[in-house]
Design a protein around this motif. Structure first.
Motif, PDB file in Angstrom:
ATOM      1  N   GLN A  18       0.831  -1.201   0.000  1.00 27.84           N
ATOM      2  CA  GLN A  18       0.000   0.000   0.000  1.00 27.84           C
ATOM      3  C   GLN A  18       0.869   1.256   0.000  1.00 27.84           C
ATOM      4  OE1 GLN A  18      -2.537   0.281   3.402  1.00 27.84           O
ATOM      5  NE2 GLN A  18      -3.669   2.037   2.625  1.00 27.84           N
ATOM      6  N   LYS A  19       1.933   1.257   0.795  1.00 28.25           N
ATOM      7  CA  LYS A  19       2.832   2.418   0.855  1.00 28.25           C
ATOM      8  C   LYS A  19       3.489   2.657  -0.498  1.00 28.25           C
ATOM      9  CE  LYS A  19       6.877   4.174   3.247  1.00 28.25           C
ATOM     10  NZ  LYS A  19       7.965   3.867   4.187  1.00 28.25           N
ATOM     11  N   LYS A  20       3.945   1.584  -1.130  1.00 26.59           N
ATOM     12  CA  LYS A  20       4.582   1.696  -2.450  1.00 26.59           C
ATOM     13  C   LYS A  20       3.585   2.235  -3.483  1.00 26.59           C
ATOM     14  CE  LYS A  20       7.390  -0.997  -5.611  1.00 26.59           C
ATOM     15  NZ  LYS A  20       7.981  -2.316  -5.900  1.00 26.59           N
ATOM     16  N   LYS A  21       2.343   1.770  -3.415  1.00 25.88           N
ATOM     17  CA  LYS A  21       1.314   2.229  -4.346  1.00 25.88           C
ATOM     18  C   LYS A  21       1.021   3.716  -4.158  1.00 25.88           C
ATOM     19  CE  LYS A  21      -3.310   0.942  -5.901  1.00 25.88           C
ATOM     20  NZ  LYS A  21      -4.458   0.047  -5.651  1.00 25.88           N
ATOM     21  N   GLU A  23       3.117   5.976  -2.898  1.00 25.15           N
ATOM     22  CA  GLU A  23       4.276   6.736  -3.368  1.00 25.15           C
ATOM     23  C   GLU A  23       4.263   6.867  -4.889  1.00 25.15           C
ATOM     24  OE1 GLU A  23       7.584   4.628  -1.737  1.00 25.15           O
ATOM     25  OE2 GLU A  23       7.377   5.561   0.234  1.00 25.15           O
ATOM     26  N   LYS A  24       3.882   5.800  -5.565  1.00 25.71           N
ATOM     27  CA  LYS A  24       3.805   5.836  -7.023  1.00 25.71           C
ATOM     28  C   LYS A  24       2.731   6.817  -7.481  1.00 25.71           C
ATOM     29  CE  LYS A  24       3.387   2.851 -11.040  1.00 25.71           C
ATOM     30  NZ  LYS A  24       3.187   1.463 -11.512  1.00 25.71           N
ATOM     31  N   ALA A  25       1.585   6.810  -6.807  1.00 27.42           N
ATOM     32  CA  ALA A  25       0.509   7.746  -7.153  1.00 27.42           C
ATOM     33  C   ALA A  25       0.965   9.183  -6.914  1.00 27.42           C
ATOM     34  CB  ALA A  25      -0.735   7.431  -6.337  1.00 27.42           C
ATOM     35  N   GLN A  26       1.723   9.403  -5.836  1.00 28.84           N
ATOM     36  CA  GLN A  26       2.239  10.739  -5.531  1.00 28.84           C
ATOM     37  C   GLN A  26       3.212  11.203  -6.614  1.00 28.84           C
ATOM     38  OE1 GLN A  26       1.213  12.514  -2.933  1.00 28.84           O
ATOM     39  NE2 GLN A  26       2.494  14.262  -3.349  1.00 28.84           N
ATOM     40  N   ARG A  27       4.081  10.300  -7.077  1.00 25.96           N
ATOM     41  CA  ARG A  27       5.026  10.654  -8.153  1.00 25.96           C
ATOM     42  C   ARG A  27       4.289  10.984  -9.440  1.00 25.96           C
ATOM     43  NH1 ARG A  27       8.007   6.101  -6.342  1.00 25.96           N
ATOM     44  NH2 ARG A  27       7.279   4.964  -8.157  1.00 25.96           N
ATOM     45  N   LYS A  28       3.235  10.239  -9.734  1.00 27.61           N
ATOM     46  CA  LYS A  28       2.451  10.505 -10.945  1.00 27.61           C
ATOM     47  C   LYS A  28       1.726  11.840 -10.852  1.00 27.61           C
ATOM     48  CE  LYS A  28       1.416   6.347 -13.373  1.00 27.61           C
ATOM     49  NZ  LYS A  28       0.329   5.565 -13.960  1.00 27.61           N
ATOM     50  N   ALA A  29       1.241  12.177  -9.664  1.00 30.44           N
ATOM     51  CA  ALA A  29       0.496  13.417  -9.464  1.00 30.44           C
ATOM     52  C   ALA A  29       1.418  14.634  -9.536  1.00 30.44           C
ATOM     53  CB  ALA A  29      -0.220  13.385  -8.122  1.00 30.44           C
TER      54      ALA A  29
END
Length: 67
Positions: A18-21, A23-29
């Motif tokens: 969940q944490k990795k997901k 972080e990935k969403a944050q990088r995309k945003a």
């Protein structure tokens, strides 16, 4: 010998996933702009400028001394 706590291990894996997901969403945003990337050795001088070591024709060449 103690028996493994599979529920705890599963919960830890789920939290990590969940944490990795997130972080990935944050990088995309918030994508990092390309111009903020660290410059490489070839990008140090502006186009049309001479490198500092060859800037002066009066400077000493290999084996020579500057006056």
């Amino acid at each position: 010998m103690a028996k493994p706590n599979y529920s705890f291990e599963k919960r830890q894996r789920e939290l990590a996933k969940q944490k990795k997901k997130e972080e990935k969403a944050q990088r995309k945003a918030n994508p990092r702009p390309a111009d903020d990337a660290e410059p490489t050795a070839g990008d140090a001088a502006e186009p049309g400028e001479e490198p500092p070591e060859a800037a002066s024709p009066d400077s000493a060449g290999p084996g020579g001394t500057a006056a």
